[in-house]
Design a protein around this motif. Sequence first.
Motif, PDB file in Angstrom:
ATOM      1  N   GLU A 226      32.587 -40.391 -32.792  1.00  0.00           N
ATOM      2  CA  GLU A 226      32.944 -39.001 -32.500  1.00  0.00           C
ATOM      3  C   GLU A 226      31.777 -38.272 -31.859  1.00  0.00           C
ATOM      4  OE1 GLU A 226      33.554 -34.669 -33.183  1.00  0.00           O
ATOM      5  OE2 GLU A 226      31.900 -35.972 -33.820  1.00  0.00           O
ATOM      6  N   SER A 227      30.574 -38.564 -32.343  1.00  0.00           N
ATOM      7  CA  SER A 227      29.378 -37.919 -31.813  1.00  0.00           C
ATOM      8  C   SER A 227      29.163 -38.274 -30.342  1.00  0.00           C
ATOM      9  CB  SER A 227      28.160 -38.343 -32.635  1.00  0.00           C
ATOM     10  OG  SER A 227      26.975 -37.793 -32.112  1.00  0.00           O
ATOM     11  N   TYR A 230      31.553 -36.278 -28.286  1.00  0.00           N
ATOM     12  CA  TYR A 230      31.167 -34.861 -28.248  1.00  0.00           C
ATOM     13  C   TYR A 230      30.019 -34.620 -27.254  1.00  0.00           C
ATOM     14  CZ  TYR A 230      29.050 -30.481 -29.903  1.00  0.00           C
ATOM     15  OH  TYR A 230      28.500 -29.223 -29.982  1.00  0.00           O
ATOM     16  N   LEU A 255      38.400 -37.296 -30.381  1.00  0.00           N
ATOM     17  CA  LEU A 255      38.176 -36.171 -31.285  1.00  0.00           C
ATOM     18  C   LEU A 255      36.868 -35.456 -30.951  1.00  0.00           C
ATOM     19  CD1 LEU A 255      39.327 -37.750 -34.671  1.00  0.00           C
ATOM     20  CD2 LEU A 255      40.509 -35.980 -33.358  1.00  0.00           C
ATOM     21  N   GLY A 256      35.834 -36.223 -30.600  1.00  0.00           N
ATOM     22  CA  GLY A 256      34.582 -35.612 -30.179  1.00  0.00           C
ATOM     23  C   GLY A 256      34.732 -34.866 -28.869  1.00  0.00           C
ATOM     24  N   ARG A 258      37.494 -33.494 -27.735  1.00  0.00           N
ATOM     25  CA  ARG A 258      38.248 -32.264 -28.014  1.00  0.00           C
ATOM     26  C   ARG A 258      37.347 -31.188 -28.624  1.00  0.00           C
ATOM     27  NH1 ARG A 258      43.211 -32.064 -32.259  1.00  0.00           N
ATOM     28  NH2 ARG A 258      41.468 -32.494 -33.667  1.00  0.00           N
ATOM     29  N   ARG A 259      36.450 -31.586 -29.529  1.00  0.00           N
ATOM     30  CA  ARG A 259      35.533 -30.616 -30.154  1.00  0.00           C
ATOM     31  C   ARG A 259      34.634 -29.975 -29.106  1.00  0.00           C
ATOM     32  NH1 ARG A 259      30.411 -31.121 -33.308  1.00  0.00           N
ATOM     33  NH2 ARG A 259      30.443 -33.389 -33.058  1.00  0.00           N
ATOM     34  N   ALA A 260      34.119 -30.783 -28.188  1.00  0.00           N
ATOM     35  CA  ALA A 260      33.242 -30.256 -27.150  1.00  0.00           C
ATOM     36  C   ALA A 260      33.985 -29.300 -26.217  1.00  0.00           C
ATOM     37  CB  ALA A 260      32.643 -31.402 -26.345  1.00  0.00           C
ATOM     38  N   GLN A 262      36.687 -27.508 -26.914  1.00  0.00           N
ATOM     39  CA  GLN A 262      37.012 -26.270 -27.616  1.00  0.00           C
ATOM     40  C   GLN A 262      35.782 -25.384 -27.818  1.00  0.00           C
ATOM     41  OE1 GLN A 262      38.914 -27.946 -31.094  1.00  0.00           O
ATOM     42  NE2 GLN A 262      40.956 -27.855 -30.168  1.00  0.00           N
ATOM     43  N   GLU A 263      34.638 -25.999 -28.111  1.00  0.00           N
ATOM     44  CA  GLU A 263      33.414 -25.215 -28.276  1.00  0.00           C
ATOM     45  C   GLU A 263      32.958 -24.588 -26.956  1.00  0.00           C
ATOM     46  OE1 GLU A 263      30.250 -27.254 -30.196  1.00  0.00           O
ATOM     47  OE2 GLU A 263      31.378 -27.607 -32.051  1.00  0.00           O
TER      48      GLU A 263
END
Length: 342
Positions: A226-227, A230, A255-256, A258-260, A262-263
């Motif tokens: 995930e990292s 991201y 998932l990583g 998507r997190r990046a 969204q942030e």
Amino acid sequence: MNLKELSELLNLSQTTVSRALNGFPEVSERTRERVQRIAKQNNYAPNKAAKGLATGQTLTIGHVISTSNQNEMVNPVFGDFVAGVGEVYSTNGYKMMLSVVPPHEDEYQVYRDLKAQSTVDAVVVQSPSINDGRIPFLTELGLPFIVHGRSTQCDVPYAWLDVNNRSAFARATDFLYDLGHRRVGLLNGSEHLDFAFRRREGYESSLISHNLTIDPDLMYSDEMTESYGYHKTLELLKLNSPPTAILTASIIVALGTRRAVQESGMIVGRDISIVTHDDRLSYFQNSDDIPIFTATNSSVREAGRRLAEMLLQIVANPEMKPPSELLEVELIVGQSTGPVLI
């Protein structure tokens, strides 16, 4: 009922009955079907220890895992694969032996010891690399094996089961092109591994077919965490000409990503599209109704079941031609993709 009683009922020798029940090729199909039918009707269950003595087999399959890839043992893909092969082993009276090899130890010596000590009947080769040396080594050693995946540039005939990774990523990239995306990033797995090499080939073949430039700035490869997803997504988004879509090698990487996204204040599926490969894990679902991610989809657990069936056929018929099977994937459209914004 024991083997002697079953043999008397069938009016056959115990040797013939044992061979019929264990799939030996010298027993005729007609006899084998008759023996199996009568055994089932009389609820005959062979003694596993006696079966091993009668066939000269250990009734054990070896899995040798190198921890040089630090995430191998904790990857949920590995867990589902083991569950799949384990179901077939158990049904057929086999056990699984897992040998974990630290990075500083010789994996080849583990195979030599398994062969010399007659510890297992066969082994499964996992995470094959390009021109994987384990394949010719095991062939020369005479230890039956099957590969979960394939090895490009390996010319030795061998048994394998693989997902069509090249086709999967070509199809995913074609899908994004049809949505209008012309800048597509790739977050691949480690490309010394064969599956990742083939996925890059599929991605690049799609770009070439659409007369798009292959841009090294849009491509990364590493362990699928995930990292990784991201941090590399953040780097892609900072480019002067960032991608409008990103193709990732696993749902964990996605998932990583998507997190990046969204942030960064963007909306997945509107401002940027994500397509991933989903191994359809038992405890890590891409949603039950509407998928979270658009994904190339295949079941690693089912692949494990099928691979185990193929390997047990090899054990029962040592002279058979090495079997192979290529599994195709589905493309499942989810919430993570949309037309490129103009």
